[in-house]
Each structure stands twice: as C-alpha cells, then as structure tokens.
Design a protein around this motif. Structure first.
Motif, PDB file in Angstrom:
ATOM      1  N   ALA A  38       0.738  -1.480  -0.131  1.00  0.00           N
ATOM      2  CA  ALA A  38       0.222   0.345   0.067  1.00  0.00           C
ATOM      3  C   ALA A  38       0.440   1.157  -0.183  1.00  0.00           C
ATOM      4  N   LEU A  39       2.147   1.189   0.480  1.00  0.00           N
ATOM      5  CA  LEU A  39       3.552   2.389   0.615  1.00  0.00           C
ATOM      6  C   LEU A  39       3.753   2.126  -0.473  1.00  0.00           C
ATOM      7  N   GLY A  40       3.772   1.206  -1.133  1.00  0.00           N
ATOM      8  CA  GLY A  40       4.826   1.060  -2.540  1.00  0.00           C
ATOM      9  C   GLY A  40       5.852   1.335  -2.493  1.00  0.00           C
ATOM     10  N   LEU A  41       6.613   0.112  -1.062  1.00  0.00           N
ATOM     11  CA  LEU A  41       7.838  -0.064  -1.558  1.00  0.00           C
ATOM     12  C   LEU A  41       8.480  -0.964  -1.509  1.00  0.00           C
ATOM     13  N   GLY A  42       9.590  -1.335  -1.800  1.00  0.00           N
ATOM     14  CA  GLY A  42       9.968  -2.169  -2.714  1.00  0.00           C
ATOM     15  C   GLY A  42      10.276  -3.415  -1.969  1.00  0.00           C
ATOM     16  N   ARG A  43      10.853  -4.519  -2.897  1.00  0.00           N
ATOM     17  CA  ARG A  43      11.422  -5.731  -1.723  1.00  0.00           C
ATOM     18  C   ARG A  43      12.733  -5.456  -0.688  1.00  0.00           C
ATOM     19  N   ASP A  44      12.866  -4.402  -1.344  1.00  0.00           N
ATOM     20  CA  ASP A  44      14.634  -4.567  -0.632  1.00  0.00           C
ATOM     21  C   ASP A  44      14.429  -3.667   0.114  1.00  0.00           C
ATOM     22  N   ALA A  45      13.060  -2.976   0.384  1.00  0.00           N
ATOM     23  CA  ALA A  45      13.088  -1.898   1.911  1.00  0.00           C
ATOM     24  C   ALA A  45      13.245  -2.247   3.307  1.00  0.00           C
ATOM     25  N   ASP A  46      13.245  -0.657   4.021  1.00  0.00           N
ATOM     26  CA  ASP A  46      13.558  -0.997   5.213  1.00  0.00           C
ATOM     27  C   ASP A  46      12.122  -1.365   5.706  1.00  0.00           C
ATOM     28  N   LEU A  47      11.840  -2.274   6.725  1.00  0.00           N
ATOM     29  CA  LEU A  47      10.735  -2.830   7.392  1.00  0.00           C
ATOM     30  C   LEU A  47      10.626  -2.603   8.972  1.00  0.00           C
ATOM     31  N   SER A  48      11.803  -1.438   9.508  1.00  0.00           N
ATOM     32  CA  SER A  48      11.410  -1.828  10.992  1.00  0.00           C
ATOM     33  C   SER A  48      10.753  -1.372  11.321  1.00  0.00           C
ATOM     34  N   ALA A  49       9.950   0.372  10.232  1.00  0.00           N
ATOM     35  CA  ALA A  49       9.458   0.561  11.013  1.00  0.00           C
ATOM     36  C   ALA A  49       7.827  -0.053  11.238  1.00  0.00           C
ATOM     37  N   LEU A  72      -0.062   5.160   7.198  1.00  0.00           N
ATOM     38  CA  LEU A  72      -1.220   4.280   6.975  1.00  0.00           C
ATOM     39  C   LEU A  72      -2.549   3.725   6.183  1.00  0.00           C
ATOM     40  N   GLU A  73      -2.974   4.257   7.320  1.00  0.00           N
ATOM     41  CA  GLU A  73      -4.946   4.492   6.843  1.00  0.00           C
ATOM     42  C   GLU A  73      -4.593   5.120   5.524  1.00  0.00           C
ATOM     43  N   THR A  74      -4.692   6.036   4.864  1.00  0.00           N
ATOM     44  CA  THR A  74      -4.522   6.658   3.444  1.00  0.00           C
ATOM     45  C   THR A  74      -4.042   5.777   2.270  1.00  0.00           C
ATOM     46  N   ALA A  75      -2.654   4.478   2.479  1.00  0.00           N
ATOM     47  CA  ALA A  75      -2.068   4.298   1.967  1.00  0.00           C
ATOM     48  C   ALA A  75      -3.099   3.130   1.810  1.00  0.00           C
ATOM     49  N   LEU A  76      -3.919   2.319   2.513  1.00  0.00           N
ATOM     50  CA  LEU A  76      -4.731   1.329   2.199  1.00  0.00           C
ATOM     51  C   LEU A  76      -6.011   2.051   1.469  1.00  0.00           C
ATOM     52  N   GLN A  77      -5.961   2.703   1.568  1.00  0.00           N
ATOM     53  CA  GLN A  77      -7.140   2.927   1.221  1.00  0.00           C
ATOM     54  C   GLN A  77      -6.517   3.460  -0.970  1.00  0.00           C
ATOM     55  N   ASN A  78      -5.755   4.030  -0.805  1.00  0.00           N
ATOM     56  CA  ASN A  78      -5.520   4.352  -1.973  1.00  0.00           C
ATOM     57  C   ASN A  78      -4.183   3.394  -2.267  1.00  0.00           C
ATOM     58  N   PRO A  79      -4.149   2.851  -2.342  1.00  0.00           N
ATOM     59  CA  PRO A  79      -2.116   1.362  -2.510  1.00  0.00           C
ATOM     60  C   PRO A  79      -2.001   1.992  -3.886  1.00  0.00           C
ATOM     61  N   ARG A  80      -0.430   1.783  -3.775  1.00  0.00           N
ATOM     62  CA  ARG A  80       0.133   2.177  -4.364  1.00  0.00           C
ATOM     63  C   ARG A  80       0.956   0.901  -5.286  1.00  0.00           C
ATOM     64  N   PRO A 107      -9.047  -8.821  -1.149  1.00  0.00           N
ATOM     65  CA  PRO A 107      -9.182  -8.610  -0.412  1.00  0.00           C
ATOM     66  C   PRO A 107     -11.030  -7.928  -0.446  1.00  0.00           C
ATOM     67  N   THR A 108     -11.794  -7.984   0.104  1.00  0.00           N
ATOM     68  CA  THR A 108     -13.385  -7.628  -0.414  1.00  0.00           C
ATOM     69  C   THR A 108     -12.858  -6.327   0.528  1.00  0.00           C
ATOM     70  N   LEU A 109     -13.906  -5.037   0.503  1.00  0.00           N
ATOM     71  CA  LEU A 109     -14.049  -3.867   0.278  1.00  0.00           C
ATOM     72  C   LEU A 109     -15.769  -4.218   1.586  1.00  0.00           C
ATOM     73  N   PRO A 110     -15.295  -2.722   3.509  1.00  0.00           N
ATOM     74  CA  PRO A 110     -14.603  -2.413   3.510  1.00  0.00           C
ATOM     75  C   PRO A 110     -12.997  -2.786   3.573  1.00  0.00           C
ATOM     76  N   LEU A 111     -11.778  -2.472   3.726  1.00  0.00           N
ATOM     77  CA  LEU A 111     -10.480  -3.479   4.019  1.00  0.00           C
ATOM     78  C   LEU A 111      -9.949  -2.675   5.201  1.00  0.00           C
ATOM     79  N   VAL A 112     -10.321  -0.956   5.496  1.00  0.00           N
ATOM     80  CA  VAL A 112     -10.438  -0.552   6.370  1.00  0.00           C
ATOM     81  C   VAL A 112     -11.251  -0.049   7.856  1.00  0.00           C
ATOM     82  N   VAL A 113     -11.299  -0.472   8.383  1.00  0.00           N
ATOM     83  CA  VAL A 113     -12.452  -0.684   9.858  1.00  0.00           C
ATOM     84  C   VAL A 113     -12.157   1.348  10.239  1.00  0.00           C
ATOM     85  N   GLY A 114     -11.228   1.586  10.624  1.00  0.00           N
ATOM     86  CA  GLY A 114     -10.604   3.065  11.577  1.00  0.00           C
ATOM     87  C   GLY A 114      -9.419   3.077  12.235  1.00  0.00           C
TER      88      GLY A 114
END
Length: 214
Positions: free
Chosen positions: A42-53, A109-117, A129-136
C-alpha cells in the motif's frame, strides 16, 4: 497507543508461515509477515525496503469467522518430469486485524490502504481482499480494542479467537516477522504470540410474528 483496525475478508485467503516446496499450507490466522507485506504494498515500498517501522507495530488478529480449510492442486511440469503441488486456503473467513503504534504513522497507513500504490492481497496474489478493508483507528490499545470491538458481519463465532504479540517469555514463538522480502534473501524472525478467546455478546430481540398485522 491507538490501534488501526483492518477487515481481512475474501472468498479465499492464505497465510503461509513455514511451508515450502510442493505443499503450501496456511495458518489458521493471518500472519504478521502477510499483513506487513500488504502494508508495504500500500505504501509502495520495494522488496528491498527497510521494514523496521512496520515491524515495530504491535500486531494482533481476531477471528470473527474462522472459515474452512480447503486444498487446491496444480500440475507442475519440467523437461524430465511432472509433479503435483498442493495449496491450502481459508474459505469464507473474516478477521479483524489490529496494528498498535504512533497515531501519525497509523494515519499514514490508513490513507495508503485506501489509495494503495501496489495491488493488495491476503497472503497470495490470487486472494484480493473484499471491501471495506479499513475499519478505522481506535484510541485504545490493541488488546482492549480486539476484545471490545463489535463483530464484523452477522455470521460470526460465539467465542472469538485472538492471537496477538506479547512480551511474555512463556508465550509461544512464531517465525513470521519479515526482515527482508528480497526474493534473493527472504529472511523471517521470531516473535512471541499469545492466544485467548473473547466472548461475543449478541443482542437478542424478541420477535413478534403478529406485530405487522396490528
């Protein structure tokens, strides 16, 4: 800390943790590696991205409908032989997943999931997934939120299974903490997970069959 809630539901979903080669099993609950992978997409991260956050978020999931384990098979062919591979899926399952962390990051993250890259899927690319994905976002910690949030949908279990991360040294270990999604060096670490059940309180209303005739 607040909690971001997601509704993980689809005709099929599959959450592999330890399976490889010809038999690809699924866990009974969504894995952290699978959900972190979806957030990264959803954030548009590459497969080699830092996942620590993303890994720093406290993760938990509640099974509002556990679904049914089904198996599909594929024929794989090479120049010298053919063989069958088996893939397990959860059919008609519904999960409430929660990520606890800083509110500003949860809002991102909420914004990214609603507008995934990138396209989102529940464990495998064949499982959108079926919608809605984000509950809040709720202003309560993860365990409280998963225990108190209303069930998703009309069909659900009476006792809801919950799995969530814990610092308890007596808890079990799961090897589903993604350290790297790089296809050349996929690395997963361990996290401690506890499991418990919460009661689903259903509001019972009296049905008056003759009420509409009055």
């Amino acid at each position: 800390m607040p909690t971001l809630l997601l509704r993980l539901a689809a005709p099929l979903q599959s959450w592999g943790a330890n399976s490889k080669f010809e038999i690809r099993t699924t866990e009974k609950m969504p894995t952290k590696s699978g959900v972190v992978g979806m957030l990264a997409a959803a954030l548009g991260l590459g497969r080699d991205a830092d996942l620590s956050a993303l890994n720093a978020l406290k993760f938990g999931v509640r099974a509002d409908r556990e679904g049914e384990d089904i198996t599909d098979f594929h024929m794989a062919h090479s120049e010298k032989s053919s063989y069958v591979t088996y893939r397990h899926y959860l059919s008609d399952a519904v999960f409430l997943a929660g990520m606890e962390g800083e509110e500003s990051f949860l809002r991102e993250l909420e914004t990214a999931l609603q507008n995934p890259r990138f396209p989102l899927f529940l464990g495998r690319r064949s499982c959108p997934p079926t919608l809605p994905l984000v509950v809040g976002i709720r202003g309560t910690p993860l365990e409280t939120t998963l225990s108190k949030e209303a069930p998703l949908g009309e069909k659900h279990e009476n006792m809801l299974r919950v799995q969530m991360e814990t610092d308890d040294p007596a808890a079990g270990l799961m090897k589903d903490m993604p350290m790297s999604f790089d296809p050349g060096r996929r690395i997963y670490g361990y996290r401690r997970v506890k499991e418990f059940f919460v009661e689903c309180i259903q509001n019972e209303t009296e049905h008056d069959a003759m009420g509409e005739l009055g």
